[in-house]
Design an enzyme around this catalytic site. Structure first.
Site, mmCIF file in Angstrom:
data_model
loop_
_atom_site.group_PDB
_atom_site.id
_atom_site.type_symbol
_atom_site.label_atom_id
_atom_site.label_comp_id
_atom_site.label_asym_id
_atom_site.label_seq_id
_atom_site.Cartn_x
_atom_site.Cartn_y
_atom_site.Cartn_z
ATOM 1 N N SER A 1 -0.932 38.439 -29.763
ATOM 2 C CA SER A 1 -0.306 39.679 -29.313
ATOM 3 C C SER A 1 1.208 39.637 -29.265
ATOM 4 O O SER A 1 1.850 40.687 -29.292
ATOM 5 C CB SER A 1 -0.847 40.068 -27.936
ATOM 6 O OG SER A 1 -0.570 39.054 -26.980
ATOM 7 N N HIS B 1 -6.182 43.278 -30.970
ATOM 8 C CA HIS B 1 -5.158 43.905 -31.804
ATOM 9 C C HIS B 1 -5.573 44.029 -33.273
ATOM 10 O O HIS B 1 -4.763 44.443 -34.100
ATOM 11 C CB HIS B 1 -3.849 43.129 -31.693
ATOM 12 C CG HIS B 1 -3.316 43.075 -30.297
ATOM 13 N ND1 HIS B 1 -2.527 44.064 -29.764
ATOM 14 C CD2 HIS B 1 -3.497 42.160 -29.312
ATOM 15 C CE1 HIS B 1 -2.228 43.764 -28.512
ATOM 16 N NE2 HIS B 1 -2.809 42.617 -28.217
ATOM 17 N N LYS C 1 -6.497 50.285 -27.484
ATOM 18 C CA LYS C 1 -5.384 50.097 -28.413
ATOM 19 C C LYS C 1 -5.614 51.000 -29.623
ATOM 20 O O LYS C 1 -5.394 52.200 -29.544
ATOM 21 C CB LYS C 1 -5.239 48.617 -28.745
ATOM 22 C CG LYS C 1 -4.876 47.789 -27.504
ATOM 23 C CD LYS C 1 -4.728 46.336 -27.803
ATOM 24 C CE LYS C 1 -4.225 45.570 -26.579
ATOM 25 N NZ LYS C 1 -5.161 45.593 -25.430
#
Length: 388
Positions: A182, A210, A242
């Site tokens: 990240s 992610h 996300k």
């Protein structure tokens, strides 16, 4: 009345953080999540968000949430194992399993809670976890909760990992890794990690916070990016706050693993089920992700534009092929100065400092999204050139 030593100690700790340039500050937004933010009365272009596909304020998700609220209300009222597991939750779990290619999936309220649930449910005393040193804080905390032996290997160092696995006499073993790291934006070598897991009879737990929605065919995640099938060794965690644009997380794996989590993951058993409204929004989000090749291609072009535009600055760009683009500044106060200067120009880029990243590697963490425009990225490039 004299001040308690407890409060004096807290004040001293806060002062020490400030002297080292490590104080964190929370800002309040007066606009929905998106590339255009309003903070403290200022209009800004935000490069802070992990909303990689620009879905957090998408009309399709808003409408699905509103329609879901009219049918299901806004709260689940209990934990999933009591009476808080509603039809939208169940439908979403089945669709997430099918989308990622696993037999089963289970929802968690957050990615942090998912990771805290996985490791202690599968391992305990006498077992061993082999963790990349740059793993997310939730994975680090999960290992501590499990009471398993923690064997950390240097970031991406497969030779060291292999030696640690070969020398281990642990009853059960687990390789634990982020898929996309990240703060650096690089990818874990998942095919090689899976090969080691197969060879040394270990679980491979992959945190794809992610990568899900962004990488792989139709956004199916980092495993799909590497063309990896749903091996029985794999335990896959994806977050839904996300690229998916809402909140929550899921774990996808073999049926026996999911049943183990249902029976043993304390962060699942002892918490109220997530809102059915969120599940309804995420069912709409999955369709947009699956059909989101144009969004992902736009995101890739913007990322390439940023990297090309910053190649000749004095600051180091990490070799990230993802939407996370760190610009290494180094000094804590210097990165704060640059971030503040960008803020004054209407560009909001977060300054990331230790302990989130190693000492001496303070950085701007530029997060690209499909909702950004080339003109907005060009403005950031020009400003960074001026400040460099």
């Amino acid at each position: 009345m004299s001040e308690s030593p407890l409060y004096a100690e807290l004040a001293a700790q806060s002062l020490q953080l400030a002297e080292n340039g490590l104080t964190r500050r929370r800002r309040t937004l007066d606009a929905p999540c998106g590339p255009l933010a309003r903070v403290d009365g200022r209009d800004l272009v935000s490069f802070c968000s992990n909303d990689y596909l620009g879905l957090a304020n998408a009309p399709e998700l808003v409408e699905a949430a509103c329609a879901g609220a009219r049918v299901w209300g806004v709260g689940s009222g209990a934990s999933h194992l009591v009476s808080g597991h509603m039809r939208p939750h169940d439908d979403l779990e089945h669709q997430l399993a099918a989308f990622t290619g696993f037999p089963c999936a289970v929802l968690f309220s957050t990615g942090y809670l998912a990771n805290l649930g996985i490791v202690p449910a599968l391992l305990g005393r006498g077992d061993a976890v082999f963790s990349d040193k740059l793993n997310h804080a939730s994975l680090i905390d999960a290992v501590q909760l499990s009471r398993a032996d923690n064997k950390r290997y240097p970031h991406g160092d497969l030779d060291t990992l292999e030696r640690l696995l070969a020398s281990s006499s642990a009853r059960r073993k687990m390789i634990l890794t982020d898929a996309v790291f990240s703060m650096d934006g690089d990818l874990a070598p998942l095919p090689a990690l899976l090969e080691l897991a197969e060879r040394f009879d270990a679980w491979l737990v992959v945190d794809d916070a992610h990568g899900f929605g962004v990488l792989g065919d139709q956004g199916r995640g980092s495993l799909a990016h590497f063309k990896l099938g749903a091996s029985q060794r794999l335990v896959y965690m994806g977050t839904l706050g996300k690229a998916a644009g809402a909140s929550g997380a899921f774990v996808a794996a073999h049926e026996a693993v999911i049943e183990c989590l249902l029976q043993n993951a304390r962060s699942y058993i002892f918490t109220t089920g997530s809102s059915p409204v969120v599940a309804c929004a995420l069912l709409a989000s999955l369709k947009l992700i699956e059909n989101g090749d144009a969004r992902r291609e736009h995101l890739r072009r913007l990322t390439a534009q940023l990297r090309d535009g910053l190649t000749d600055t004095r600051w180091k760009l990490l070799p990230s092929p993802t939407a996370i683009q760190p610009v290494i500044i180094g000094d804590n106060f210097e990165v704060l100065r640059v971030a503040d200067a960008l803020y004054q120009r209407g560009l909001w880029v977060p300054a990331i400092r230790p302990p989130t990243v190693p000492k001496g590697s303070a950085r701007l963490r530029v997060s690209m999204t499909a909702a950004h425009s080339p003109a907005q990225v060009a403005a950031l490039i020009d400003a960074l050139h001026d400040l460099a």
